[in-house]
Motif scaffolding. Structure first.
Motif, PDB file in Angstrom:
ATOM      1  N   ALA A   1       0.704  -0.246 -11.478  1.00  0.00           N
ATOM      2  CA  ALA A   1       0.656   0.014 -10.033  1.00  0.00           C
ATOM      3  C   ALA A   1       0.519  -1.288  -9.246  1.00  0.00           C
ATOM      4  CB  ALA A   1      -0.501   0.959  -9.714  1.00  0.00           C
ATOM      5  N   LEU A   2      -0.281  -2.208  -9.762  1.00  0.00           N
ATOM      6  CA  LEU A   2      -0.420  -3.510  -9.100  1.00  0.00           C
ATOM      7  C   LEU A   2       0.897  -4.286  -9.169  1.00  0.00           C
ATOM      8  CD1 LEU A   2      -3.936  -4.431 -10.496  1.00  0.00           C
ATOM      9  CD2 LEU A   2      -3.392  -3.855  -8.124  1.00  0.00           C
ATOM     10  N   LEU A   3       1.563  -4.224 -10.319  1.00  0.00           N
ATOM     11  CA  LEU A   3       2.855  -4.892 -10.444  1.00  0.00           C
ATOM     12  C   LEU A   3       3.860  -4.313  -9.465  1.00  0.00           C
ATOM     13  CD1 LEU A   3       4.788  -6.847 -11.825  1.00  0.00           C
ATOM     14  CD2 LEU A   3       5.126  -5.153 -13.644  1.00  0.00           C
ATOM     15  N   ARG A   4       3.868  -2.997  -9.325  1.00  0.00           N
ATOM     16  CA  ARG A   4       4.770  -2.370  -8.347  1.00  0.00           C
ATOM     17  C   ARG A   4       4.502  -2.909  -6.943  1.00  0.00           C
ATOM     18  NH1 ARG A   4       7.234   2.723  -9.848  1.00  0.00           N
ATOM     19  NH2 ARG A   4       7.790   2.900  -7.646  1.00  0.00           N
ATOM     20  N   GLY A   5       3.220  -3.079  -6.627  1.00  0.00           N
ATOM     21  CA  GLY A   5       2.883  -3.620  -5.311  1.00  0.00           C
ATOM     22  C   GLY A   5       3.407  -5.028  -5.113  1.00  0.00           C
TER      23      GLY A   5
ATOM     24  N   VAL B   1      -7.295  10.385   0.538  1.00  0.00           N
ATOM     25  CA  VAL B   1      -6.943   9.436  -0.513  1.00  0.00           C
ATOM     26  C   VAL B   1      -7.629   8.109  -0.218  1.00  0.00           C
ATOM     27  CG1 VAL B   1      -4.745  10.465  -1.179  1.00  0.00           C
ATOM     28  CG2 VAL B   1      -4.806   8.856   0.735  1.00  0.00           C
ATOM     29  N   ILE B   2      -8.034   7.407  -1.268  1.00  0.00           N
ATOM     30  CA  ILE B   2      -8.757   6.161  -1.019  1.00  0.00           C
ATOM     31  C   ILE B   2      -7.816   5.026  -0.621  1.00  0.00           C
ATOM     32  CG2 ILE B   2     -10.639   6.838  -2.535  1.00  0.00           C
ATOM     33  CD1 ILE B   2      -9.632   4.902  -4.620  1.00  0.00           C
ATOM     34  N   SER B   3      -6.529   5.147  -0.927  1.00  0.00           N
ATOM     35  CA  SER B   3      -5.590   4.110  -0.504  1.00  0.00           C
ATOM     36  C   SER B   3      -5.584   3.955   1.009  1.00  0.00           C
ATOM     37  CB  SER B   3      -4.179   4.433  -1.000  1.00  0.00           C
ATOM     38  OG  SER B   3      -3.733   5.693  -0.507  1.00  0.00           O
ATOM     39  N   ASN B   4      -5.840   5.045   1.729  1.00  0.00           N
ATOM     40  CA  ASN B   4      -5.835   5.009   3.196  1.00  0.00           C
ATOM     41  C   ASN B   4      -7.138   4.469   3.758  1.00  0.00           C
ATOM     42  OD1 ASN B   4      -4.448   5.498   5.642  1.00  0.00           O
ATOM     43  ND2 ASN B   4      -5.633   7.367   5.961  1.00  0.00           N
TER      44      ASN B   4
ATOM     45  N   ASP C   1       0.184   3.716  -4.386  1.00  0.00           N
ATOM     46  CA  ASP C   1      -0.237   3.342  -3.031  1.00  0.00           C
ATOM     47  C   ASP C   1      -1.496   2.475  -3.042  1.00  0.00           C
ATOM     48  OD1 ASP C   1       1.848   4.499  -1.706  1.00  0.00           O
ATOM     49  OD2 ASP C   1       0.808   6.364  -1.234  1.00  0.00           O
ATOM     50  N   ILE C   2      -2.416   2.742  -3.980  1.00  0.00           N
ATOM     51  CA  ILE C   2      -3.600   1.889  -4.107  1.00  0.00           C
ATOM     52  C   ILE C   2      -3.168   0.465  -4.448  1.00  0.00           C
ATOM     53  CG2 ILE C   2      -5.633   1.417  -5.531  1.00  0.00           C
ATOM     54  CD1 ILE C   2      -5.999   4.483  -5.745  1.00  0.00           C
ATOM     55  N   GLY C   3      -2.259   0.339  -5.416  1.00  0.00           N
ATOM     56  CA  GLY C   3      -1.754  -0.977  -5.779  1.00  0.00           C
ATOM     57  C   GLY C   3      -1.086  -1.675  -4.611  1.00  0.00           C
TER      58      GLY C   3
ATOM     59  N   ARG D   1      -0.568  -5.677  -0.341  1.00  0.00           N
ATOM     60  CA  ARG D   1      -0.088  -5.911   1.025  1.00  0.00           C
ATOM     61  C   ARG D   1      -1.193  -6.411   1.954  1.00  0.00           C
ATOM     62  NH1 ARG D   1       3.707  -0.475   1.886  1.00  0.00           N
ATOM     63  NH2 ARG D   1       5.240  -0.999   0.258  1.00  0.00           N
ATOM     64  N   GLY D   2      -2.412  -5.933   1.726  1.00  0.00           N
ATOM     65  CA  GLY D   2      -3.523  -6.362   2.572  1.00  0.00           C
ATOM     66  C   GLY D   2      -4.243  -7.585   2.045  1.00  0.00           C
ATOM     67  N   ASP D   3      -3.728  -8.183   0.959  1.00  0.00           N
ATOM     68  CA  ASP D   3      -4.362  -9.339   0.336  1.00  0.00           C
ATOM     69  C   ASP D   3      -5.837  -9.041   0.047  1.00  0.00           C
ATOM     70  OD1 ASP D   3      -4.450 -11.870  -0.763  1.00  0.00           O
ATOM     71  OD2 ASP D   3      -4.870 -12.872   1.147  1.00  0.00           O
ATOM     72  N   LEU D   4      -6.084  -7.875  -0.534  1.00  0.00           N
ATOM     73  CA  LEU D   4      -7.458  -7.406  -0.747  1.00  0.00           C
ATOM     74  C   LEU D   4      -7.955  -7.615  -2.173  1.00  0.00           C
ATOM     75  CD1 LEU D   4      -7.273  -3.996   1.179  1.00  0.00           C
ATOM     76  CD2 LEU D   4      -7.921  -6.254   2.033  1.00  0.00           C
TER      77      LEU D   4
END
Length: 427
Positions: free
Chosen positions: A348-352, A268-271, A307-309, A314-317
């Motif tokens: 997804a970003l909002l969930r993050g 997965v690209i989130s990882n 998870d991508i979001g 979380r990583g301020d990316l």
């Protein structure tokens, strides 16, 4: 605004505030994020340069839902309709084959003037534009090779095409005041196991060096390179592998594109985001849904998208990551596909943003995995939907599934008439 939406939002805001989450501030941040919506969902990756050319390069679009855009004007109208149902101001991602000109031009000779109508439209709509050279569906890609082709003349054709594409991207960025990301993806590879894995990669490296030789203003254009694990017709070997492009991108300060469907089914690209962020100048995402690998299904709000979001927040990316969509489905209404996929990516970003990140991080640092798991699970049922509804209403777009009625009306009044008009024209 409907007072029940406001009341639900205020109640949700109070719950999140108990964990130090400022929901009003979250929505301000969310409104600043631009998603690059891909134009090729609207016409099944046909484009307008050689629209009768069969799709090649391992690309396949299934379905024959009525109403595909047949002209640039129709495609822009469909994009406008989709954007009217999506909160925020975003970008459109164009491929080179989407030229809007009466002039007959080859891919290695395209210029900014061939996209002037797209630029004028984007200015009018307040949108940015991203760009991609089209290294597929062409007689000079029939062997399955482009920038790594052993024939110097064919290789030079594709080098010149990519160079021309970068200049178009820089023109977009300068004219629109929004940086254009120009992404290079090629389908090059072998169906069966090759004897020589090194030589094609050496040719690709040399070709990319020539493509990127001219320095362009990074405020106008950023270059990206996109890998793939395998494709139809390149099952055994892809020249532009992840390792190749990760090395090239880091060594040459290029954005590295991670496509959700371009890796092994268990990856997965989130990882990958956190690791890549430590070494790459920037990241480009192609958000897709790889059902049974790279099938490019419309993005749903599944675990990986969430998870991508989360990783981006979380990583301020978000400051170094460019988010684009890449899917195509001709079995459903194409405008609806855009709306579903783009709204889900924003969700997804909002969930993050609505996760209790600091509390989770503190629990993890203290090896309090009980609290970490408990909070993660409880927040799954927090009133995220009330915040999303308020955000949509505040942005002036339909709340919940109300957008679907507008798409259905557009289908009846516009899309289905295209099919009837095309049938009459054929007669």
């Amino acid at each position: 605004m409907d007072q029940s939406i406001v009341a639900n939002y205020e109640a949700a805001k109070a719950l999140y505030a108990q964990h130090g989450i400022d929901v009003d501030a979250v929505l301000e941040k969310l409104a600043e994020i631009k998603i690059s919506m891909h134009c090729w969902q609207g016409d099944d990756v046909r484009g307008f340069l050689n629209k009768d050319q069969a799709l090649t390069g391992g690309i396949s679009v299934t379905g024959n839902y009525p109403g595909a855009a047949g002209t640039p004007a129709e495609l822009r109208a469909d994009l406008e309709k989709a954007f009217s149902l999506i909160p925020g101001k975003h970008k459109v991602n164009l491929h080179a084959i989407y030229v809007d000109t009466d002039e007959k031009v080859e891919l290695d000779r395209i210029e900014p003037k061939h996209f002037e109508k797209w630029v004028a439209w984007a200015q009018e709509q307040g949108l940015g534009l991203d760009f991609n050279p089209t290294c597929f569906s062409h007689e000079k890609s029939a062997d399955g090779f482009t920038l790594s082709h052993p024939d110097p003349a064919i290789r030079q054709f594709w080098i010149d095409h990519c160079k021309a594409s970068r200049k178009i991207g820089a023109y977009f960025g300068e004219r629109l005041g929004q940086t254009c990301v120009t992404n290079v993806w090629i389908p090059d590879g072998f169906k069966d196991v090759p004897v020589d894995r090194l030589a094609p990669r050496q040719r690709l490296k040399d070709a990319l060096d020539e493509v990127f030789a001219e320095e362009l203003n990074p405020a106008h254009n950023l270059d990206a390179i996109e890998s793939k694990l395998f494709g139809l017709g390149s099952e055994a070997y892809v020249v532009g592998s992840h390792e190749f492009y990760m090395g090239y991108g880091i060594a040459n300060n290029k954005l590295i594109c991670l496509d959700a469907g371009h890796f092994h089914p268990t990856e997965v690209i989130s990882n990958k985001l956190s690791s890549l962020s430590l070494f790459a100048d920037g990241i480009l995402l192609h958000v897709s849904r790889p059902m049974r690998w790279d099938s490019d299904h419309v993005v749903t709000l599944d675990d990986e998208l969430i998870d991508i979001g989360r990783e981006l927040v979380r990583g301020d990316l978000l400051g170094k990551t460019h988010i684009g969509l890449d899917f195509f489905d001709a079995s459903i209404n194409r405008v609806a596909a855009w709306v579903i996929g783009t709204r889900n990516t924003i969700k997804a970003l909002l969930r993050g943003f609505l996760d209790p990140v600091e509390a989770l991080r503190e629990a993890e640092l203290n090896f309090d995995f009980t609290t970490r798991l408990a909070l993660q699970e409880e927040f799954k049922s927090y009133p995220f939907g009330a915040v999303w509804d308020y955000y949509c209403a505040k942005q002036g777009v339909p709340v919940r599934e109300a957008w679907l009625a507008e798409v259905k009306a557009y289908e009846q009044n516009v899309l289905l008439k295209r099919g009837a008009e095309a049938a009459v024209a054929k007669k």
